[in-house]
Design an enzyme around this catalytic site. Structure first.
Site, PDB file in Angstrom:
ATOM      1  N   VAL A   1     -52.106  -6.629   5.545  1.00 32.49           N
ATOM      2  CA  VAL A   1     -51.542  -7.448   6.619  1.00 32.49           C
ATOM      3  C   VAL A   1     -50.443  -7.977   6.199  1.00 32.49           C
ATOM      4  CG1 VAL A   1     -52.008  -9.574   7.972  1.00 32.49           C
ATOM      5  CG2 VAL A   1     -54.045  -8.093   7.924  1.00 32.49           C
ATOM      6  N   GLU A   2     -50.290  -8.360   4.939  1.00 33.77           N
ATOM      7  CA  GLU A   2     -48.975  -9.074   4.564  1.00 33.77           C
ATOM      8  C   GLU A   2     -47.661  -8.008   4.396  1.00 33.77           C
ATOM      9  OE1 GLU A   2     -48.064 -12.344   4.054  1.00 33.77           O
ATOM     10  OE2 GLU A   2     -50.155 -13.084   4.277  1.00 33.77           O
TER      11      GLU A   2
END
Length: 357
Positions: A159-160
């Protein structure tokens, strides 16, 4: 909130990211001499003049005084470093756009579906599988040492930064000095982050002008802020340095972060509930007794590990709201980013990659 700000930019960037593998870590490429007496290691000087603003000069001098007295920095070198940093007006504008906003609830519109679809896609999952396969040994070691399963670590890094494909191109020194000295709304927070960043660079022998990250100063595979680096980053590959641009150190650091915030090994994250409860407040910070939720018409679809209290989570599915009981491990994920959507996306992405393997 800072993690939410950082992740919004990652979401917008993920679709356009490059598929090329990350090159040598900048902390390796630009590491000079560690333990520099009285200051940070600098590869070169830029000789930019100090801006002529009395209040700004006062704020910087207060910061410099603290760094000299508290951490033993060289006063003149630190003046030169701050003078060489660029003010980034676009960072201030972007921060203003990300400020919390509230408005009337208009009913379900599919917000969760749109958010989830940023990450869980047929083209993205193989990238997560590749990352997991490449670092499976380290992921298993992190699970053994910290109790955090691979799917959570893989989900966070996915996600990051899309498993290292989008780690930010903003010079961290520019981002942090801009927000510490030109953004009053959160100046104290970013002043503290600048403090931790300069200490990190000094301790690791890295030129502070050679590291890039998000527009808010987050770094590496897991997008740690400098304070998170100092408090939770670990040398997981045992090479004598902590380097968040190294995927192995990032894996161990994410796991350590979760353990420090109370992750419970082999416990559930959340459980889907049957029923609807439109009158109840929802969110990761809510707290309800199971008895009260039962009376409201909700019932967990499976065991909730014996918990008597849970948070009530609501996901906007477009035509209805889907309810979940949030357990302590779900709350721990929100310590990385204070958002129900974020935490659910991390968990679901990690599980989707696990299934795809």
């Amino acid at each position: 909130m800072q993690r939410l700000i950082i992740s919004v930019v990652m979401i917008l960037s993920l679709a356009a990211c490059s598929s090329q593998k990350t090159q040598t870590s900048p902390m390796v490429a630009h590491r000079g001499h560690s333990n520099v007496s009285g200051g940070v290691y600098l590869e070169k000087d830029h000789n930019r003049p100090e801006p002529k603003n009395a209040q700004l000069a006062t704020d910087k001098e207060k910061f410099i005084d603290k760094m000299v007295k508290k951490h033993g920095f060289d006063r003149q070198q630190l003046r030169d470093v701050l003078a060489q940093a660029n003010k980034l007006d676009w960072v201030i504008n972007l921060m203003d756009k990300q400020a919390p906003k509230s408005g009337p609830v208009t009913g379900p519109n599919g917000a969760w579906i749109r958010y989830q679809n940023k990450f869980i896609t047929p083209s993205n999952l193989p990238k997560g599988v590749d990352f997991w396969n490449k670092y499976n040994k380290e992921l298993q070691q992190a699970y053994k040492q910290y109790g955090v399963p691979p799917e959570i670590i893989v989900g966070i890094i996915g996600v990051e930064t899309g498993w290292g494909r989008v780690m930010g191109k903003t010079r961290i020194i520019d981002a942090l000095t801009t927000l510490a000295f030109y953004y009053p709304r959160r100046a104290q927070y970013f002043s503290n982050e600048l403090e931790d960043y300069l200490i990190m660079c000094r301790d690791e022998g890295v030129d502070p002008f050679d590291l890039s990250g998000s527009f808010a100063g987050a770094m590496g595979y897991g997008q740690f802020m400098p304070s998170a680096f100092r408090n939770h980053a670990v040398d997981f590959n045992n090479d004598g340095h902590i380097d968040l641009w190294d995927p192995v150190d990032a894996i161990g650091s994410v796991a350590n972060y979760f353990k420090a915030h109370g992750w419970q090994k082999d416990k559930k994250v959340a459980v889907k509930a049957d029923g609807q409860a439109p009158s109840l407040e929802t969110g990761f910070s809510t707290k309800y007794s199971v008895e009260k939720l039962n009376k409201a018409g909700l019932k967990a679809q499976s065991s909730i590990d014996g918990h008597k209290e849970v948070s009530l989570l609501s996901l906007d599915m477009g035509d209805r709201y889907q309810y979940w009981y949030g357990l302590p491990n779900f709350y721990v994920i929100t310590r990385y980013n204070h958002s129900t959507h974020y935490a659910m996306a991390v968990w679901h992405l990690g599980l989707a990659v696990k299934d795809a393997r």
